[in-house]
Design an enzyme around this catalytic site. Structure first.
Site, short mmCIF file in Angstrom:
data_model
loop_
_atom_site.label_atom_id
_atom_site.label_comp_id
_atom_site.label_asym_id
_atom_site.label_seq_id
_atom_site.Cartn_x
_atom_site.Cartn_y
_atom_site.Cartn_z
N LEU A 93 0.86 -1.18 0.00
CA LEU A 93 0.00 0.00 0.00
C LEU A 93 0.89 1.23 0.00
CD1 LEU A 93 -2.74 -0.77 2.71
CD2 LEU A 93 -2.94 -0.98 0.23
N ASP A 94 0.42 2.32 -0.61
CA ASP A 94 1.15 3.58 -0.53
C ASP A 94 1.36 3.96 0.94
OD1 ASP A 94 1.13 3.82 -3.26
OD2 ASP A 94 -0.50 5.28 -3.33
N ARG A 95 2.42 4.68 1.19
CA ARG A 95 2.71 5.12 2.55
C ARG A 95 1.57 5.94 3.13
NH1 ARG A 95 4.95 9.58 5.13
NH2 ARG A 95 5.05 10.72 3.17
N THR A 97 -1.62 5.71 2.40
CA THR A 97 -2.87 4.97 2.44
C THR A 97 -2.87 4.03 3.64
OG1 THR A 97 -3.03 5.01 0.03
CG2 THR A 97 -4.39 3.40 1.18
#
Length: 320
Positions: free
Chosen positions: A145-147, A149
Site C-alpha cells: 500500500l502507498d505510505r 494509504t
C-alpha cells in the site's frame, strides 16, 4: 551500494527488522584482496577513513567470518554488511494485526507508515515493525500500500511461500475494496477506465490517450454536507490509480498531496490531515489451503466522522 537479491542466506542477523546488504564480488575480478575491491569501487561513496574503520570493526562479513584488510579476493563470492541508516522520525501510530497463522500475517496499517523499506523510510515501515514485534525475520510482503494509504495489507511468514501469495495479485485473483472521502459529485460514472503512465523519478502519474490499462469501480455510499464516502473497487493495480482516477473526475481525495497538484513536502513529523483513503477489504482464496478468506479494516476515515477535526489537524488521526 545496492543490495543484490537471491543467493545464499547471509551470516548476519537482521538489525531493527532490516536485512544486511549483500554484495556480489565480480567473477572476473583480479583484486589481491576483497578490501582492495571495496576501496576501488566504493571508497569514494563511503570515504576511505570510514571504510578502513568498518574493516577494523568487522562490519563486512563473508560466509567464513569477518572480512579483514588481508582477506583474499574470491571471484563470485559474497560480502554482507549493515548500512549506516539515517535517523527516522517515528510514526506514532501502531500497526494492528488482524490475522496471524503459520503462513500469513494480515495487518491494518496506519496512514504515514510505508509498507516496506524504500528511500528514507526504512526502519519506520510496517514490514520492519512486524518483523521486530512478532519475531518473524522471514516475513515479506505479498503486495504494498502507498505510505499515505491506511488499511489491510498481506504479509507472508515464510519466504518459500511468498510467490504463491504474490501470484494471486499478479493474476488479479484478490478482491480489493477501498473507502475514500471526497467532495460529493452526483452522477459520477460507475467505472473509470484510462491509460495511466508513471515515469520513474517523477512523483505523480498521469493519464494519456490510448488503450486503457486501468479500471476502477466507483460507488458513492453516503453523503454528508458537501462530502461523500465512496467505495472504490480497483480491477487493475496501477500506481496511484485510485487517487488519479478520483482527481481526474474532479473529486480528488481529501488530503492528497499529489493530485490534482503536487504540494510541498510537509515536515517529517507532520501527521495532520492524512489522505482519506483506506484499504478496507481484502478477499481471496488461500493458495495453500484452498480456504476462502476475507479481512476487513478496523479503521475509519476521520473526515467522514468529523470533518472539522480532520481539517483542524486533530491529534486523533492515528487512532482512526
Amino acid at each position: 551500494m545496492r543490495r543484490r537479491r537471491g543467493g545464499p542466506a547471509g551470516p548476519l542477523p537482521q538489525r531493527d527488522g532490516i536485512d544486511a546488504v549483500r554484495l556480489r564480488l565480480p567473477a572476473d575480478g583480479g583484486w589481491p584482496t576483497a578490501a582492495a575491491y571495496l576501496a576501488e569501487r566504493y571508497g569514494r561513496v563511503i570515504g576511505a577513513e570510514r571504510l578502513t574503520a568498518m574493516l577494523r570493526e568487522g562490519v563486512f562479513v563473508t560466509a567464513d567470518g569477518p572480512l579483514t584488510a588481508l582477506t583474499p579476493y574470491e571471484p563470485g563470492g559474497s560480502v554482507w554488511f549493515h548500512r549506516d541508516l539515517a535517523p527516522e522520525t517515528p510514526v506514532p501510530f501502531p500497526v494492528t494485526v488482524l490475522h496471524r497463522d503459520e503462513r500469513i500475517v494480515v495487518a491494518d496499517k496506519p496512514h504515514f507508515l510505508a509498507t516496506t523499506p524504500r528511500g528514507r523510510h526504512v526502519t519506520e515501515t510496517a514490514l520492519a515493525r512486524l518483523r521486530r514485534e512478532l519475531d518473524l525475520p522471514g516475513l515479506g510482503p505479498a503486495h504494498r500500500l502507498d505510505r499515505l494509504t491506511a488499511g489491510v495489507v498481506l504479509f507472508v511468514v515464510r519466504p518459500e511461500l511468498r510467490g504463491a501469495y504474490q501470484s494471486l495479485f499478479e493474476r488479479r485473483e484478490v478482491r480489493k475494496e477501498y473507502e475514500a472521502v471526497a467532495a460529493h459529485a452526483p452522477g459520477l460514472p460507475a467505472v473509470r477506465r484510462s491509460r495511466i503512465v508513471k515515469v520513474r523519478g517523477e512523483l505523480a502519474a498521469y493519464e494519456e490517450p490510448g488503450e486503457p490499462n486501468s479500471e476502477t469501480g466507483i460507488e458513492p455510499v453516503g453523503c454528508r454536507g458537501g462530502l461523500a464516502r465512496y467505495r472504490l473497487s480497483p480491477h487493475t493495480g496501477r500506481t496511484h490509480q485510485l487517487r488519479l482516477h478520483m482527481s481526474a473526475l474532479g473529486v480528488p481525495i481529501l488530503g492528497d498531496p499529489l493530485y490534482p497538484a503536487v504540494l510541498p513536502d510537509p515536515a517529517p513529523d507532520d501527521f495532520r490531515r492524512p489522505l482519506q483513503l483506506l484499504a478496507s477489504v481484502l478477499e481471496f482464496t488461500d493458495p495453500v489451503t484452498g480456504v476462502p478468506l476475507r479481512f476487513e479494516t478496523r479503521r475509519t476515515l476521520l473526515a467522514w466522522q468529523d470533518e472539522a477535526a480532520w481539517r483542524a489537524g486533530s491529534d486523533t488521526v492515528g487512532g482512526e
